[in-house]
Scaffold this active site. Structure first.
Site, PDB file in Angstrom:
ATOM      1  N   LYS A   2       1.658  -2.975   3.067  1.00  0.00           N
ATOM      2  CA  LYS A   2       2.132  -2.937   3.578  1.00  0.00           C
ATOM      3  C   LYS A   2       3.709  -3.543   3.799  1.00  0.00           C
ATOM      4  CE  LYS A   2      -0.897  -1.252   7.071  1.00  0.00           C
ATOM      5  NZ  LYS A   2      -1.421   0.095   7.282  1.00  0.00           N
TER       6      LYS A   2
HETATM    7  C1  PLP Z   1      -2.476  -0.663   8.140  1.00  0.00           C
HETATM    8  C2  PLP Z   1      -2.089   0.531   9.313  1.00  0.00           C
HETATM    9  C3  PLP Z   1      -2.406  -0.249  10.371  1.00  0.00           C
HETATM   10  C4  PLP Z   1      -4.028  -1.747  10.677  1.00  0.00           C
HETATM   11  O1  PLP Z   1      -3.393  -2.946   9.769  1.00  0.00           O
HETATM   12  P1  PLP Z   1      -4.216  -3.331   9.632  1.00  0.00           P
HETATM   13  O2  PLP Z   1      -3.244  -4.901   9.706  1.00  0.00           O
HETATM   14  O3  PLP Z   1      -5.187  -3.303   8.914  1.00  0.00           O
HETATM   15  O4  PLP Z   1      -5.355  -4.046  10.678  1.00  0.00           O
HETATM   16  C5  PLP Z   1      -2.567   0.780  11.401  1.00  0.00           C
HETATM   17  N1  PLP Z   1      -1.744   1.597  12.299  1.00  0.00           N
HETATM   18  C6  PLP Z   1      -0.581   1.696   9.994  1.00  0.00           C
HETATM   19  C7  PLP Z   1       0.135   3.432  10.815  1.00  0.00           C
HETATM   20  C8  PLP Z   1      -0.889   1.633   9.498  1.00  0.00           C
HETATM   21  O5  PLP Z   1      -0.531   1.862   8.357  1.00  0.00           O
END
Ligand code: PLP
Length: 396
Positions: A186
C-alpha cells in the site's frame, strides 16, 4: 537490467533507527507509539476518531461489530474487490449482496446499489479501487436516504481526497467509517497493519475493546468480556514505523501521481490501436484526488495469441513484475457454494480475466515507466491475432 517490482515499500535509515529505538525501549506491544500514531493519523484526517489494528481486514471486522452488523443483515459490496471484504461480511454472520462495478473506474456501481437495497440492508461497503474515490456525494446521499451505514474499504486510499478547492477533504476525514491498510504493497506501511476512522468517540472506544478480546474493566478493577472478539491490536514496533512513514506519505503520493501521468503519456497514444483499456485518470472536474496505489490495464486477451499468464511470464523475462487485482469475489468457492455463478457481474468478471497491474511506486523513475510501456506495447503488439496491415500486404 534491474528488476522492477510491481509494488514495494520504502524503508530509510531513519525508519530503521526508529524501529531499533522502539525495540530497545522496553515496550514492544501497544503503548506510547500506538497512541502517537493514532494521534498523527487522526490529525491527518481532520481530527476524526481513529484507532489502529493488525490489518485493514481486522479493522473491517471490528467496524462491522461496532455497527452491530450480524446474522439476518445484508451488506452490499462490489464483486470487484479484495476477498477480505466478503470474508468479513460472512464472518460476522451477515449476507454479502454483490453488485457490479463500473468498467473504467472499477468502483462500485451506485445505480445497482440503490436497486439492491432491501429492508434487511444494514450497510454499503464500497472499495476506493486503486485509490480512486467512489462518487462520495452520491454514495452518502444514498446511505442517508436509506439510513444505512457506510464502511469504506479505503485500504488503497490513504492520501486520496474528494471535492474541489476549499471543499477538498481526505478520504477518511469525512463520512461514516473508513478502513485503511498498511500492508507493504500500500502507499505506506507498518509491515502489517490497518486503521479505521469512526463516526464517534464512543464507537472508537468500543473498537478499542473489540480489538483486544472484548475485554472491559469493571468498577472493582477486575476484567470482564461481553463479546467473543479476537485480538487485533497493533504493536509499538509497527506504530513507530507508521509514524515515520506518514511524514513522507504526501511526497510519495505526489511521486505516484507523476508516474501515473507518465504511464498515460506513453500508453494513451497507442491504447486504441492495441485495444488495451487504461484506468480512469480521475473523474471529470478532478473531484477525486487519486492516491495511485495501482495502475491497472485490461489486456485484449480475446484478440491475443497468448494467455495472461504467458503475458506476465514474458514481462517477467524482461525483469518486470506484474500483479493481478482482483479476482471476481462472487466466483470464489466460498460464494459459488452460496449459489453464485458466471454472468452475474459482467464488468467484474471481465476485469478479473483481463487485468494486469503495472509497476507503480515512488522508487521508480520515468525511464522505468518507459521500459514497462515499451515491453507491454511490444508483447501485446506482436501477439495479436489481427495484425495491422503492413505496406507489403497492402501492396499485394
Ligand atoms: C490490501 C487490501 C485489503 C486488505 O488489507 P490488509 O491490511 O492486508 O488486511 C482490503 N481491501 C483492499 C481493496 C485491499 O487492496
Amino acid at each position: 537490467m534491474n528488476y522492477l517490482k510491481f509494488a514495494g515499500p520504502i524503508i530509510d535509515d531513519a525508519m530503521a533507527e526508529a524501529v531499533k529505538q522502539t525495540l530497545l525501549s522496553g515496550w514492544l506491544t501497544s503503548g506510547p507509539q500506538v497512541l502517537a500514531f493514532e494521534c498523527a493519523l487522526s490529525d491527518y484526517h481532520g481530527g476524526r476518531p481513529t484507532r489502529v489494528f493488525t490489518s485493514a481486514t481486522a479493522a473491517m471486522e471490528v467496524a462491522f461489530e461496532v455497527c452491530g452488523i450480524g446474522a439476518g443483515d445484508e451488506v452490499i459490496t462490489s464483486a470487484m474487490t479484495f476477498f477480505s471484504v466478503g470474508n468479513m461480511i460472512e464472518k460476522v454472520g451477515a449476507k454479502t449482496v454483490f453488485v457490479d462495478c463500473d468498467l473504467t473506474s472499477r468502483n462500485i456501481n451506485l445505480d445497482q446499489v440503490e436497486r439492491a437495497i432491501t429492508e434487511k440492508t444494514k450497510a454499503i461497503v464500497p472499495t476506493h479501487f486503486s485509490g480512486l474515490p467512489c462518487d462520495m456525494d452520491r454514495l452518502y446521499a444514498i446511505a442517508q436516504q436509506h439510513k444505512l451505514r457506510v464502511i469504506e474499504d479505503a485500504a488503497l486510499a490513504i492520501g486520496s481526497s474528494w471535492g474541489r478547492g476549499s471543499q477538498q477533504a481526505r478520504i477518511g476525514a469525512f463520512g461514516d467509517i473508513a478502513t485503511f491498510s498498511f500492508h507493504p504493497n500500500k502507499n505506506m506501511t507498518t509491515v502489517e497493519g490497518g486503521a479505521a476512522m469512526f463516526a464517534s468517540q464512543a464507537e472508537a472506544k468500543r473498537a478499542e475493546v473489540l480489538r483486544f478480546h472484548g475485554i472491559t474493566r469493571l468498577a472493582d478493577g477486575t476484567r470482564d468480556v461481553d463479546y467473543p472478539s479476537g485480538k487485533f491490536n497493533m504493536s509499538d514496533v509497527s506504530a513507530c514505523l507508521g509514524l515515520a512513514q506518514l511524514k513522507l506519505l504526501d511526497g510519495w503520493c505526489a511521486a505516484r501521481q507523476k508516474l501515473a501521468a507518465h504511464y498515460f503519456a506513453q500508453l494513451a497514444p497507442v491504447a486504441e490501436q492495441l485495444d488495451i483499456s487504461l484506468p480512469a485518470p480521475a473523474y471529470a472536474g478532478e473531484e477525486a484526488g487519486h492516491s495511485w496505489n495501482m495502475f491497472c490495464v485490461l489486456l485484449p486477451l480475446s484478440k491475443m495469441t497468448i494467455s495472461r499468464k504467458q503475458f506476465i511470464d514474458a514481462m517477467h523475462a524482461r525483469q518486470i513484475g506484474i500483479g493481478v487485482s482482483y479476482e471476481a469475489m462472487h466466483l470464489s468457492t466460498l460464494f459459488r457454494n452460496h449459489g453464485h455463478a458466471e454472468g452475474e457481474h459482467p464488468n467484474a468478471e471481465r476485469i478479473a480475466r483481463e487485468t494486469v497491474t503495472l509497476p507503480l511506486h515512488p522508487s521508480l523513475t520515468t525511464s522505468d515507466v518507459e521500459r514497462v510501456c515499451k515491453a507491454l506495447i511490444d508483447i501485446v503488439g506482436t501477439n495479436q491475432t489481427q495484425h495491422q496491415p503492413t505496406f507489403q500486404n497492402l501492396a499485394a
